[in-house]
Design a protein around this motif. Sequence first.
Motif, PDB file in Angstrom:
ATOM      1  N   LEU A   1       0.731  -1.201   0.107  1.00  0.00           N
ATOM      2  CA  LEU A   1       0.212   0.062  -0.045  1.00  0.00           C
ATOM      3  C   LEU A   1       0.887   1.306   0.075  1.00  0.00           C
ATOM      4  CD1 LEU A   1      -2.693   1.312   0.255  1.00  0.00           C
ATOM      5  CD2 LEU A   1      -2.652   1.180   2.623  1.00  0.00           C
ATOM      6  N   ALA A   2       1.750   1.382   1.134  1.00  0.00           N
ATOM      7  CA  ALA A   2       2.645   2.533   0.951  1.00  0.00           C
ATOM      8  C   ALA A   2       3.402   2.751  -0.509  1.00  0.00           C
ATOM      9  CB  ALA A   2       3.783   2.192   2.085  1.00  0.00           C
ATOM     10  N   CYS A   3       4.081   1.521  -1.130  1.00  0.00           N
ATOM     11  CA  CYS A   3       4.794   1.677  -2.278  1.00  0.00           C
ATOM     12  C   CYS A   3       3.666   2.064  -3.460  1.00  0.00           C
ATOM     13  CB  CYS A   3       5.461   0.528  -2.727  1.00  0.00           C
ATOM     14  SG  CYS A   3       6.826  -0.080  -1.688  1.00  0.00           S
ATOM     15  N   ALA A   4       2.468   1.537  -3.373  1.00  0.00           N
ATOM     16  CA  ALA A   4       1.617   2.084  -4.588  1.00  0.00           C
ATOM     17  C   ALA A   4       1.139   3.481  -4.364  1.00  0.00           C
ATOM     18  CB  ALA A   4       0.353   1.214  -4.390  1.00  0.00           C
ATOM     19  N   GLN A   5       1.359   4.113  -3.195  1.00  0.00           N
ATOM     20  CA  GLN A   5       0.967   5.461  -2.802  1.00  0.00           C
ATOM     21  C   GLN A   5       1.967   6.092  -3.202  1.00  0.00           C
ATOM     22  OE1 GLN A   5      -0.167   5.801   1.259  1.00  0.00           O
ATOM     23  NE2 GLN A   5      -2.308   4.679   0.929  1.00  0.00           N
ATOM     24  N   ARG A   6       3.270   5.991  -3.067  1.00  0.00           N
ATOM     25  CA  ARG A   6       4.285   6.668  -3.457  1.00  0.00           C
ATOM     26  C   ARG A   6       4.794   6.535  -4.688  1.00  0.00           C
ATOM     27  NH1 ARG A   6       8.498   9.300  -0.719  1.00  0.00           N
ATOM     28  NH2 ARG A   6      10.562   9.029  -1.653  1.00  0.00           N
ATOM     29  N   TRP A   7       4.464   5.398  -5.516  1.00  0.00           N
ATOM     30  CA  TRP A   7       4.917   5.291  -6.938  1.00  0.00           C
ATOM     31  C   TRP A   7       3.704   4.741  -7.717  1.00  0.00           C
ATOM     32  CZ3 TRP A   7       8.568   3.492  -3.072  1.00  0.00           C
ATOM     33  CH2 TRP A   7       9.595   4.175  -3.056  1.00  0.00           C
ATOM     34  N   PRO A   8       2.626   5.401  -7.787  1.00  0.00           N
ATOM     35  CA  PRO A   8       1.574   4.978  -8.380  1.00  0.00           C
ATOM     36  C   PRO A   8       1.762   4.556  -9.898  1.00  0.00           C
ATOM     37  CG  PRO A   8       1.373   7.389  -8.223  1.00  0.00           C
ATOM     38  CD  PRO A   8       2.488   6.926  -7.296  1.00  0.00           C
ATOM     39  N   GLY A   9       1.247   3.509 -10.310  1.00  0.00           N
ATOM     40  CA  GLY A   9       1.274   2.722 -11.320  1.00  0.00           C
ATOM     41  C   GLY A   9       2.605   2.098 -11.717  1.00  0.00           C
ATOM     42  N   GLN A  10       3.508   1.996 -10.811  1.00  0.00           N
ATOM     43  CA  GLN A  10       5.013   1.522 -11.003  1.00  0.00           C
ATOM     44  C   GLN A  10       5.238   0.290 -10.221  1.00  0.00           C
ATOM     45  OE1 GLN A  10       7.326   2.575 -13.051  1.00  0.00           O
ATOM     46  NE2 GLN A  10       6.029   4.373 -13.756  1.00  0.00           N
ATOM     47  N   VAL A  11       4.250  -0.247  -9.387  1.00  0.00           N
ATOM     48  CA  VAL A  11       4.397  -1.342  -8.509  1.00  0.00           C
ATOM     49  C   VAL A  11       3.523  -2.529  -9.091  1.00  0.00           C
ATOM     50  CG1 VAL A  11       3.884  -2.107  -6.092  1.00  0.00           C
ATOM     51  CG2 VAL A  11       4.375   0.550  -6.563  1.00  0.00           C
ATOM     52  N   ARG A  12       4.304  -3.734  -8.917  1.00  0.00           N
ATOM     53  CA  ARG A  12       3.737  -4.980  -9.375  1.00  0.00           C
ATOM     54  C   ARG A  12       4.016  -5.986  -7.994  1.00  0.00           C
ATOM     55  NH1 ARG A  12       3.558  -1.756 -12.717  1.00  0.00           N
ATOM     56  NH2 ARG A  12       4.414  -1.732 -14.799  1.00  0.00           N
ATOM     57  N   ALA A  13       3.137  -6.718  -8.046  1.00  0.00           N
ATOM     58  CA  ALA A  13       2.955  -7.836  -6.992  1.00  0.00           C
ATOM     59  C   ALA A  13       2.992  -9.246  -7.206  1.00  0.00           C
ATOM     60  CB  ALA A  13       1.850  -7.400  -5.988  1.00  0.00           C
ATOM     61  N   VAL A  14       3.743 -10.090  -6.495  1.00  0.00           N
ATOM     62  CA  VAL A  14       3.916 -11.574  -6.750  1.00  0.00           C
ATOM     63  C   VAL A  14       3.376 -12.237  -5.397  1.00  0.00           C
ATOM     64  CG1 VAL A  14       5.460 -13.369  -6.866  1.00  0.00           C
ATOM     65  CG2 VAL A  14       5.570 -11.297  -8.483  1.00  0.00           C
ATOM     66  N   HIS A  15       2.316 -13.074  -5.249  1.00  0.00           N
ATOM     67  CA  HIS A  15       1.902 -13.921  -4.258  1.00  0.00           C
ATOM     68  C   HIS A  15       2.423 -15.221  -4.437  1.00  0.00           C
ATOM     69  CE1 HIS A  15      -0.837 -15.106  -1.015  1.00  0.00           C
ATOM     70  NE2 HIS A  15      -1.153 -16.204  -1.698  1.00  0.00           N
ATOM     71  N   ILE A  16       3.042 -15.860  -3.225  1.00  0.00           N
ATOM     72  CA  ILE A  16       3.416 -17.039  -3.244  1.00  0.00           C
ATOM     73  C   ILE A  16       2.343 -17.934  -2.602  1.00  0.00           C
ATOM     74  CG2 ILE A  16       5.407 -18.569  -2.756  1.00  0.00           C
ATOM     75  CD1 ILE A  16       6.159 -16.708  -5.184  1.00  0.00           C
ATOM     76  N   HIS A  17       1.869 -18.873  -3.045  1.00  0.00           N
ATOM     77  CA  HIS A  17       0.744 -19.820  -2.750  1.00  0.00           C
ATOM     78  C   HIS A  17       1.383 -21.025  -2.385  1.00  0.00           C
ATOM     79  CE1 HIS A  17      -2.414 -22.571  -2.148  1.00  0.00           C
ATOM     80  NE2 HIS A  17      -3.351 -21.876  -2.570  1.00  0.00           N
ATOM     81  N   HIS A  18       1.777 -21.211  -1.086  1.00  0.00           N
ATOM     82  CA  HIS A  18       2.736 -22.376  -0.549  1.00  0.00           C
ATOM     83  C   HIS A  18       1.789 -23.943  -0.557  1.00  0.00           C
ATOM     84  CE1 HIS A  18       6.373 -20.256   0.472  1.00  0.00           C
ATOM     85  NE2 HIS A  18       5.712 -19.607   0.957  1.00  0.00           N
ATOM     86  N   GLY A  19       0.347 -23.608  -0.271  1.00  0.00           N
ATOM     87  CA  GLY A  19      -0.357 -24.624  -0.058  1.00  0.00           C
ATOM     88  C   GLY A  19      -0.093 -25.602   1.217  1.00  0.00           C
TER      89      GLY A  19
END
Length: 314
Positions: A33-51
């Motif tokens: 959230l903090a990164c998306a607010q500081r760099w709008p449009g420049q952030v990507r996310a990866v979620h690791i599903h461990h199962g």
Amino acid sequence: MAQSPEQALAAFSPGLPFVVAYSGGADSTALLLACAQRWPGQVRAVHIHHGLQAAADEFERHCQALCQQMKVPLAVRRVQAGNAPGQSPEDAARKARYSALAEAVNTEWPEVRDIALAQHADDQVETLLIALSRGAGLPGLASMPAHWQRLGLHWHRPLLAVPGAVLRQWLTTQGQAWIEDPSNTCTQFTRNRIRAQVLPALAEALPAFRDTFARSAGHAAQAQEVLNEVAEQDLALIGVPPRIAALQLLSRPRQALVLRHWLRIQHATTPSTAQLHELLDQVAACTTRGHRLHLKVGQGFVRREGACLLWHAS
């Protein structure tokens, strides 16, 4: 002094665009959230599903919903990490997670070279205390670095000066929910016991412990950098693979230093203290051509071949 998320990110300068490793928990939610607010449009996310638990699917759905709301592109990777003999499940999961993060970045956004992780000040203290409990040397006491390179990417921990409670308080002021991982309360894990029992006691007895412990970890990291330089110079002198006669000209502490360095850099393995002491004893005993050497070291074996030491995997 403890920082706020905004203060921590003010000193963070990733290459744009960049990726945030996003689990759905409070720490990574605050970072995203903090990164998306500081760099709008420049952030990507990866979620690791461990199962590893039934709630993993719920974590994924939560992450997808928030990223869609924030208009942050999300990639999901599923991993099933099995630990090798002598390797802890936590270490196996961590290595699998890093590999999956790197694969996701390289596949989905090949222009991205930077990944931000959400470990914070409490995580750093826990890491240091675990290292102390295991009798670790300087690499362990240095705890987690704020920046390093691995798998062709730049990895960052911009929140290491921010306590976990501050991140949760900040999320509350933002009106942002997060997922609580049920395993965080399981006292089977050493890190959870430290978080629940040791950190509150430290806060009462030593209110500034996060800052002072971080300072000690920084001193250890700086000292280790110097030792790494010495080890690199010694390795250049004894050669790769190490020549026994050249190794014997060094003091025993420097032999230990350069052998650890050789095993880590060339073979990605780490000897136990007992294994290293036995290896040093055998090196000292190599005074004749017929002296044989074959020892279990790290995840493999060190043997003598002629004038040199060789390592091979189990």
